[in-house]
Design an enzyme around this catalytic site. Structure first.
Site, PDB file in Angstrom:
ATOM      1  CD  GLU A 130      -6.286  14.279  -0.172  1.00 19.20           C
ATOM      2  OE1 GLU A 130      -6.001  15.312  -0.809  1.00 19.20           O
ATOM      3  OE2 GLU A 130      -5.614  13.222  -0.256  1.00 19.20           O
ATOM      4  CB  ALA A 155      39.756  10.163   0.946  1.00 15.86           C
ATOM      5  CD1 TRP A 162      34.095   2.430   8.655  1.00 17.94           C
ATOM      6  CD2 TRP A 162      32.957   3.658   7.185  1.00 17.94           C
ATOM      7  NE1 TRP A 162      33.365   1.575   7.877  1.00 17.94           N
ATOM      8  CE2 TRP A 162      32.649   2.314   6.967  1.00 17.94           C
ATOM      9  CE3 TRP A 162      32.358   4.619   6.390  1.00 17.94           C
ATOM     10  CZ2 TRP A 162      31.758   1.904   5.966  1.00 17.94           C
ATOM     11  CZ3 TRP A 162      31.478   4.218   5.409  1.00 17.94           C
ATOM     12  CH2 TRP A 162      31.191   2.869   5.205  1.00 17.94           C
ATOM     13  CG  LEU A 201      26.530   4.448  -4.770  1.00 21.63           C
ATOM     14  CD1 LEU A 201      26.415   5.015  -6.183  1.00 21.63           C
ATOM     15  CD2 LEU A 201      26.904   5.532  -3.782  1.00 21.63           C
ATOM     16  NE  ARG A 209      25.556  -0.437   4.025  1.00 20.38           N
ATOM     17  CZ  ARG A 209      26.035   0.445   3.121  1.00 20.38           C
ATOM     18  NH1 ARG A 209      25.867   0.219   1.824  1.00 20.38           N
ATOM     19  NH2 ARG A 209      26.671   1.515   3.518  1.00 20.38           N
TER      20      ARG A 209
END
Length: 388
Positions: free
Chosen positions: A58, A168, A176, A210, A213
């Site tokens: 505002e 996995a 990946w 974690l 990047r």
């Protein structure tokens, strides 16, 4: 306080919501808010909240409008604040600018201030209308709303999996599964989050950093966004986090949550390695109570949105405890086989009646992968909220 809205009202509030979204990655722990000031059907000022401690939406809009704010209509995505914090009360600023009307998308969910800004404006003789595009405004701030109304963060679980539901290989190798476009989306999820939560087993297996990047964050202001690294939270009942873990040397804070049954020396070694150690009361099984942990993060760290990036055990425990608000599943067109690791550890599902159903809200391609956004459907019984 409410009433019919014109096409111009919808148009100007939609613009205010667009402006609020500009603060998606930067306002934490404050809500994302946008404001438009219009007069005679034309916008004369607009603004949005960028960072905590800086002027609210505002104020930016009023400064842009100048004297043209007098007699104008202000469109705000969240009820203007009525209290003085690090900045002055916006409801008072609107009153002092002599606006004639204020249209608000949603009432402030903070029960201690909810409705006070509206009351202040109405007492000053300003017309107030509430509820325009409210669902869109609420979607901008799920974490702030959860923290104010449920005293816990909005919990978003992110997982990457193969088409056969594996995360996995049996050895733990996982990099990946998904492609660069999906990983860029994950970076955006991290950027909008107050904190990232993982279990110690995942850190031991992947040595995850974690962090945000900039080179993977597909945003024009990536360098600015990465200056605020989300709080890293690691659940570690037995304090097994390696002292050489990569997350301990990254910018920002790493918080290890554990239980009282550890020596001061063990906690001190982790502290010297770069961690902050928080001891929470243990449950009767000696494990970390997930619901208590979430409440602590909301109260003590002002965590609005919590991104969970972890393995099957913690993911299953949180799902079983009904502590997941949203799942973002990135599905890669690949198969890992029956020996690979599953998405969730959910012991006790023996019958079809025990299955955990999800509601899918969105499904779309992200590069060569697919992203599914879903939410768990509530079960009839409350699950156990303890880490297995």
């Amino acid at each position: 306080m409410s009433g019919d809205f014109s096409q111009a009202d919808y148009r100007h509030m939609a613009r205010a919501l667009q402006l609020a979204n500009k603060g998606l990655y930067t306002t934490d722990p404050n809500p994302r808010v946008g404001c438009v000031i219009a007069r005679g059907g034309h916008i004369v000022g607009e603004g949005y909240h960028l960072r905590a401690g800086e002027p609210h939406a505002e104020i930016h809009a009023l400064n842009a409008a100048g004297e043209q704010a007098q007699g104008a209509t202000a469109y705000v995505t969240l009820e203007p604040c009525s209290h003085t914090g690090r900045t002055g009360p916006c409801a008072v600023a609107l009153k002092d600018a002599n606006v004639a009307r204020v249209v608000i998308a949603m009432v402030d969910p903070n029960p201690h201030v909810s409705g006070r800004g509206i009351h202040l404006l109405e007492e000053a003789g300003i017309e107030v209308a509430v509820g325009l595009l409210e669902s869109e405004a609420r979607a901008l701030n799920p974490g702030f709303i959860a923290r104010m109304t449920q005293q816990r963060p909005f919990v978003r679980l992110k997982m990457a999996m193969s088409l056969d539901g594996r995360t996995a290989m049996g050895s733990g190798e996982s990099q990946w599964i998904t492609g660069p476009e999906a990983r860029a989306q994950v970076q955006r999820l991290r950027a909008r989050s107050s904190a990232i939560l993982s279990g110690v087993e995942s850190i031991i297996m992947d040595d995850s950093r974690l962090t945000l990047r900039a080179d993977q964050l597909d945003l024009a202001n990536a360098q600015e966004v990465v200056r605020r690294q989300p709080l890293r939270v690691i659940l570690d009942t037995h304090l097994r986090l390696p002292l050489a873990a990569a997350c301990l040397t990254e910018p920002g804070r790493t918080l290890v949550i554990t239980t009282p049954d550890h020596s001061d020396e063990k906690r001190q070694r982790l502290t010297l390695a770069g961690a902050e150690v928080q001891v929470l009361p243990a449950s009767d099984t000696g494990r970390i109570d997930l619901a208590l942990m979430l409440a602590w993060l909301a109260e003590n760290e002002q965590v609005n949105e919590l991104l969970v990036e972890t393995g099957a055990t913690l993911a299953g425990a949180m799902l079983d405890a009904e502590l997941i608000d949203e799942l973002q599943l990135f599905v890669a067109p690949t198969l890992l086989g029956g020996e690979a690791r599953p998405l969730f550890a959910l012991p006790g599902l023996a019958r079809m009646a025990d299955q955990r159903r999800l509601t899918i809200h969105d499904m779309r391609a992200v590069g060569r992968d697919w992203r599914i956004i879903a939410s768990p459907q509530a079960t009839s019984a409350t699950g156990d909220s303890k880490v297995p």
